[in-house]
Design a protein around this motif. Structure first.
Motif, mmCIF file in Angstrom:
data_model
loop_
_atom_site.group_PDB
_atom_site.id
_atom_site.type_symbol
_atom_site.label_atom_id
_atom_site.label_comp_id
_atom_site.label_asym_id
_atom_site.label_seq_id
_atom_site.Cartn_x
_atom_site.Cartn_y
_atom_site.Cartn_z
ATOM 1 N N ASN A 267 0.831 -1.205 0.000
ATOM 2 C CA ASN A 267 0.000 0.000 0.000
ATOM 3 C C ASN A 267 0.866 1.256 0.000
ATOM 4 O OD1 ASN A 267 -2.707 1.174 0.173
ATOM 5 N ND2 ASN A 267 -2.094 1.856 2.203
ATOM 6 N N ASP A 268 1.921 1.249 0.806
ATOM 7 C CA ASP A 268 2.851 2.390 0.817
ATOM 8 C C ASP A 268 3.448 2.619 -0.572
ATOM 9 O OD1 ASP A 268 2.393 2.795 3.497
ATOM 10 O OD2 ASP A 268 4.294 1.930 4.175
ATOM 11 N N LEU A 269 3.838 1.533 -1.231
ATOM 12 C CA LEU A 269 4.435 1.653 -2.567
ATOM 13 C C LEU A 269 3.413 2.145 -3.588
ATOM 14 C CD1 LEU A 269 6.491 -1.670 -2.559
ATOM 15 C CD2 LEU A 269 7.441 0.642 -2.507
ATOM 16 N N ALA A 270 2.181 1.647 -3.478
ATOM 17 C CA ALA A 270 1.136 2.075 -4.410
ATOM 18 C C ALA A 270 0.877 3.573 -4.294
ATOM 19 C CB ALA A 270 -0.150 1.291 -4.140
ATOM 20 N N ILE A 271 0.828 4.060 -3.057
ATOM 21 C CA ILE A 271 0.591 5.490 -2.825
ATOM 22 C C ILE A 271 1.796 6.314 -3.283
ATOM 23 C CG2 ILE A 271 0.274 7.242 -1.035
ATOM 24 C CD1 ILE A 271 -1.317 5.104 0.537
ATOM 25 N N LYS A 272 2.974 5.877 -2.919
ATOM 26 C CA LYS A 272 4.190 6.632 -3.241
ATOM 27 C C LYS A 272 4.380 6.786 -4.747
ATOM 28 C CE LYS A 272 9.226 6.553 -2.712
ATOM 29 N NZ LYS A 272 10.399 5.856 -2.112
ATOM 30 N N HIS A 273 4.148 5.701 -5.484
ATOM 31 C CA HIS A 273 4.428 5.713 -6.927
ATOM 32 C C HIS A 273 3.171 5.886 -7.781
ATOM 33 C CE1 HIS A 273 8.583 4.669 -6.176
ATOM 34 N NE2 HIS A 273 8.219 3.618 -5.463
#
Length: 223
Positions: free
Chosen positions: A190-196
């Motif tokens: 989820n962090d990666l999805a939001i960040k990128h």
């Protein structure tokens, strides 16, 4: 972080889909060997399989599930087990189909409801994660993403270890602490999805493809 090197590649594949293909005769033979009737499975094959193959896309399964939960659950089971399933395992899924439909009658799963799902015969975290993703469910507000052995291998590799800090605190424990591992994986993803600004669907598909496991994704086609 390693994933940053692949962001543009992942975005370029946004029109691609996770699709599985299985043999229709495999499913009909399995159903013939069951001790109990499986009308929803037979109905699904009649409506959605051609003479030789059952081809399913993840977004197609979601649409089927939204329109008809029983038929959509069958689609999710077939999509999840495209390479085949043991007769006794299929028999349990056929028997428990009403229970599964009832369990999935929520948009967002909690620890309690996911534990209940995992308590069903033959439902492991890899199977549950595929079914949850196929039906478009969330876990604690995060879109459910697929976690199987190939994806675990990818996120525990030196290539992506820094991208999955919570998950790698549980390195090697995908089987011994499956629920904790899955929750950590979803939080990292989820962090990666939001960040990128990349969808969870595209991230889990990329990780599965990264391992080079051709059996994980049967084919990729434009939507």
């Amino acid at each position: 972080m390693a994933l940053e090197h692949y962001v543009e590649k992942i975005r370029a594949q946004e029109i691609l889909i996770w699709q599985t293909t299985s043999r229709r005769d495999m499913w009909t033979k399995l159903l013939d060997r069951l001790q109990n009737d499986a009308p929803h499975f037979s109905s699904f094959l009649e409506q959605h399989a051609d003479d030789n193959e059952v081809v399913l896309r993840r977004r197609q399964v979601r649409a089927l599930y939204k329109a008809d939960p029983e038929l959509g659950m069958v689609a999710a089971i077939i999509w999840t087990h495209a390479r085949g399933i043991r007769v006794n395992a299929l028999s349990l899924l056929v028997r428990d189909l009403p229970t599964l439909v009832e369990l999935f009658d929520r948009d967002d799963f909690s620890d309690e409801s996911l534990n209940h799902l995992l308590g069903q015969p033959g439902i492991s975290v890899p199977t549950a994660s595929k079914m949850l993703s196929a039906c478009g469910k969330n876990f604690d507000g995060i879109p459910a993403a697929i976690l199987d052995d190939s994806i675990s291998a990818a996120i525990e590799s030196s290539e992506f270890a820094e991208d999955f800090p919570r998950t790698n605190l549980l390195r090697g424990k995908a089987r011994s602490r499956p629920l904790d591992y899955y929750k950590a994986y979803l939080a990292d993803l989820n962090d990666l999805a939001i960040k990128h600004d990349i969808s969870h669907d595209n991230l889990d598909r990329f990780l599965a493809e990264f391992t080079g496991n051709g059996e994980t994704i049967a084919s990729r086609k434009s939507a």
